[in-house]
Each structure stands twice: as structure tokens, then as C-alpha cells.
Scaffold this active site. Structure first.
Site, mmCIF file in Angstrom:
data_model
loop_
_atom_site.group_PDB
_atom_site.id
_atom_site.type_symbol
_atom_site.label_atom_id
_atom_site.label_comp_id
_atom_site.label_asym_id
_atom_site.label_seq_id
_atom_site.Cartn_x
_atom_site.Cartn_y
_atom_site.Cartn_z
ATOM 1 N N LYS A 1 0.317 -1.199 0.381
ATOM 2 C CA LYS A 1 -0.219 -0.301 0.125
ATOM 3 C C LYS A 1 1.020 1.242 0.238
ATOM 4 O O LYS A 1 1.656 1.186 0.884
ATOM 5 C CB LYS A 1 -1.083 -0.378 0.950
ATOM 6 C CG LYS A 1 -2.184 1.142 1.859
ATOM 7 C CD LYS A 1 -2.857 0.891 2.806
ATOM 8 C CE LYS A 1 -3.833 1.889 2.411
ATOM 9 N NZ LYS A 1 -4.733 1.671 3.506
ATOM 10 N N ASP B 1 -13.932 2.547 13.245
ATOM 11 C CA ASP B 1 -14.446 3.144 12.081
ATOM 12 C C ASP B 1 -14.815 1.324 11.261
ATOM 13 O O ASP B 1 -13.993 1.201 10.152
ATOM 14 C CB ASP B 1 -14.176 3.957 11.390
ATOM 15 C CG ASP B 1 -14.622 4.699 9.717
ATOM 16 O OD1 ASP B 1 -15.233 4.604 8.888
ATOM 17 O OD2 ASP B 1 -13.414 4.733 8.514
#
Length: 147
Positions: free
Chosen positions: A6, A130
Site C-alpha cells: 500500500k 470505523d
């Protein structure tokens, strides 16, 4: 071993965002659980102000994709699959919240515990604020069959 990388540019991040990113690295590097995406290494490229995170590759995608595919084909997930995913999420969250694996269910499944679990000294505890199906791909909680 197959990993994914990433890439994160911190060029336009504020100091606070950079500090939050660093804190996230600390969290990711401390988590080890079969139902949490494994984090292996980060590479800091000072010239371009990029960070490369090397994590476990989850070729099956995230839970959000599974849900979208079910909706698109007008199908329901098998109950057994739902229970597998649910139990994997719960055990991963238990590890995050208490720093230890949950106890075996045993015969006391309907008896509420009288005390909170004892967190071992030095254990990292995390509150994930989240939670959503798509976060299995970008944040630690992932479901086994997809990885």
C-alpha cells in the site's frame, strides 16, 4: 509468501495527520491474529515523501465486495457463512479490545461474565471506531475465507 504494498504519500499531510499515520503503524505492527490482516514492514522513501506498507495479501477482496455481489445477484449469504464471518470479526475485535484471545465458550455461553477480562501487562488494546465491511481490505480486521 505473497504480500501487497500500500503506497501512501504524506507530502500534503498536516503534522497531526502524520502523527496519526505513525500511531496506526505502531498499532498494525503489534497486532497478530488469524483474522486480522498481517502487517510486515514499512518502507520510508524520503525523496518522494512516500511510505510503502507491506501487508498480507487478501486476494478475495473485502467483505464489502461480498455484500455488493450478493445484492447484485439478488441472493442471501448462507447462514453458516454468516456465522463464520461473525465469529471471525468478534474474535478479532476481542483481541483488539483486550489484547488477548477470547476464552472458549464452554458451558457458560448464556452466563454473563462478572468481571472484565484481565489485560496482560504490556498488551496493546485498540478501539476501532470505523468498522465497515470495506475496512477489511485497508485496516486490520479481515475475514478468513477472503484472505
Amino acid at each position: 509468501m505473497v504480500l501487497c504494498r500500500k503506497e501512501i504519500s504524506y507530502l500534503k499531510m498536516s503534522q497531526k495527520e502524520r502523527e496519526q499515520l505513525h500511531a496506526e503503524f505502531q498499532i498494525l505492527s503489534s497486532l497478530r491474529h488469524p483474522n486480522i490482516v498481517g502487517y510486515f514492514h514499512r518502507e520510508h522513501l524520503k525523496q518522494s515523501q512516500d511510505l510503502h506498507l507491506y501487508m498480507e495479501y487478501c486476494g478475495g477482496g473485502d467483505l464489502g465486495r461480498v455484500i455488493r455481489d450478493l445484492v447484485r445477484t439478488d441472493k442471501y449469504a448462507d447462514e453458516e457463512y454468516v456465522w463464520v464471518v461473525f465469529s471471525q470479526l468478534v474474535t478479532a475485535l476481542y483481541r483488539c479490545h483486550y489484547g488477548i484471545d477470547p476464552p472458549d465458550v464452554g458451558n457458560t455461553v448464556l452466563v454473563a461474565p462478572r468481571t472484565k477480562p484481565k489485560i496482560p501487562p504490556g498488551a496493546v488494546t485498540i478501539l476501532h471506531r470505523d468498522l465497515k465491511p470495506e475496512n477489511g481490505e485497508s485496516y486490520p480486521v479481515a475475514v478468513g475465507p477472503l484472505c
